[in-house]
Design a protein around this motif. Structure first.
Motif, PDB file in Angstrom:
ATOM      1  N   ALA A  80      34.897  40.753  44.679  1.00 41.81           N
ATOM      2  CA  ALA A  80      35.674  41.286  45.855  1.00 41.81           C
ATOM      3  C   ALA A  80      37.117  40.531  46.149  1.00 41.81           C
ATOM      4  O   ALA A  80      37.998  40.969  46.105  1.00 41.81           O
ATOM      5  CB  ALA A  80      35.073  41.020  47.291  1.00 41.81           C
ATOM      6  N   ARG A  81      37.183  39.126  45.936  1.00 40.89           N
ATOM      7  CA  ARG A  81      38.252  38.317  45.947  1.00 40.89           C
ATOM      8  C   ARG A  81      39.011  38.636  44.799  1.00 40.89           C
ATOM      9  O   ARG A  81      40.314  38.758  44.839  1.00 40.89           O
ATOM     10  CB  ARG A  81      37.655  36.836  45.941  1.00 40.89           C
ATOM     11  CG  ARG A  81      37.284  36.365  47.143  1.00 40.89           C
ATOM     12  CD  ARG A  81      37.052  34.859  47.518  1.00 40.89           C
ATOM     13  NE  ARG A  81      36.430  34.543  48.471  1.00 40.89           N
ATOM     14  CZ  ARG A  81      35.179  34.414  48.926  1.00 40.89           C
ATOM     15  NH1 ARG A  81      34.537  34.629  47.916  1.00 40.89           N
ATOM     16  NH2 ARG A  81      35.121  34.010  50.154  1.00 40.89           N
ATOM     17  N   ARG A  82      38.363  38.536  43.660  1.00 36.18           N
ATOM     18  CA  ARG A  82      39.308  39.086  42.293  1.00 36.18           C
ATOM     19  C   ARG A  82      40.023  40.271  42.580  1.00 36.18           C
ATOM     20  O   ARG A  82      41.102  40.279  42.219  1.00 36.18           O
ATOM     21  CB  ARG A  82      38.282  38.795  41.049  1.00 36.18           C
ATOM     22  CG  ARG A  82      39.134  39.101  39.792  1.00 36.18           C
ATOM     23  CD  ARG A  82      38.365  38.795  38.581  1.00 36.18           C
ATOM     24  NE  ARG A  82      37.319  39.959  38.220  1.00 36.18           N
ATOM     25  CZ  ARG A  82      35.943  39.944  38.480  1.00 36.18           C
ATOM     26  NH1 ARG A  82      35.385  38.694  38.824  1.00 36.18           N
ATOM     27  NH2 ARG A  82      35.229  41.059  38.332  1.00 36.18           N
ATOM     28  N   PHE A  83      39.318  41.272  42.843  1.00 38.78           N
ATOM     29  CA  PHE A  83      40.017  42.636  43.053  1.00 38.78           C
ATOM     30  C   PHE A  83      40.828  42.804  44.249  1.00 38.78           C
ATOM     31  O   PHE A  83      42.053  43.661  44.338  1.00 38.78           O
ATOM     32  CB  PHE A  83      38.838  43.825  43.070  1.00 38.78           C
ATOM     33  CG  PHE A  83      38.440  44.204  41.793  1.00 38.78           C
ATOM     34  CD1 PHE A  83      38.995  45.202  41.058  1.00 38.78           C
ATOM     35  CD2 PHE A  83      37.326  43.504  40.850  1.00 38.78           C
ATOM     36  CE1 PHE A  83      38.602  45.645  39.720  1.00 38.78           C
ATOM     37  CE2 PHE A  83      37.071  43.868  39.766  1.00 38.78           C
ATOM     38  CZ  PHE A  83      37.644  44.795  39.149  1.00 38.78           C
ATOM     39  N   ALA A  84      41.031  41.655  45.058  1.00 43.16           N
ATOM     40  CA  ALA A  84      42.040  41.695  46.171  1.00 43.16           C
ATOM     41  C   ALA A  84      43.173  40.847  45.575  1.00 43.16           C
ATOM     42  O   ALA A  84      44.366  41.003  46.393  1.00 43.16           O
ATOM     43  CB  ALA A  84      41.168  41.088  47.685  1.00 43.16           C
TER      44      ALA A  84
END
Length: 174
Positions: A80-84
């Protein structure tokens, strides 16, 4: 309405954590993290996800003919963090594989919802992508939830993982 008051109020509303993916006409993969995902209709089967108009992925998604919503599972916080993040190769970790409709998907997701683009609605600083559901995948993993600006996951009253579906009683069932 003051923007910070609305932001504070909406932080108190738990939402699913999703990574939405597509592939453009050149074969480039695109993806973003969203927690504004909801069902819209059963007939026809429609869902929605919201995308900020200033996002680097906006053009790719608003010109796409299909997209895949990956409902992330507990323990997929890093995905989730990477794609944000902006300015990174969101697919570099190699944890997205070809799934429904030939789109990049997470085999660790608790659900995937594959859509053809049905409609795009202008909604202030966001675009609402409405997809017609053409395929789904589900797993028994516990979903990742975003609540009060942090990742969480649902639990029973005892704190145990939800293993059995919960029957929701409607007023007509009483």
């Amino acid at each position: 309405m003051e923007r910070t008051a609305l932001t504070h109020a909406m932080a108190r509303v738990p939402g699913p954590v999703t990574v939405v993916t597509t592939i453009d006409g050149t074969g480039k993969r695109w993806g973003f993290t969203a927690n504004s995902f909801s069902s819209v209709s059963l007939d026809p089967p429609l869902v929605l996800v919201c995308l900020n108009k200033t996002a680097s992925t906006h053009e790719a998604f608003t010109s796409a003919d299909r997209f895949l919503i990956n409902v992330l599972a507990h323990g997929q916080d890093a995905v989730a963090r990477r794609f944000a993040q902006s300015g990174v190769d969101r697919f570099a970790a190699g944890d997205m594989e070809t799934c429904e409709l030939g789109l990049p998907g997470s085999h660790g997701a608790c659900a995937r919802v594959a859509c053809s683009m049905y409609s795009i609605v202008d909604a202030g600083d966001h675009s609402i992508l409405i997809g017609r559901v053409v395929d789904t995948y589900t797993d028994d993993r516990t979903p990742l939830v975003y609540y009060n600006r942090a990742f969480a996951y649902p639990a029973t009253a005892t704190g145990a993982r939800l293993e059995e579906p919960v029957k929701i009683l409607h007023l007509a069932d009483w």
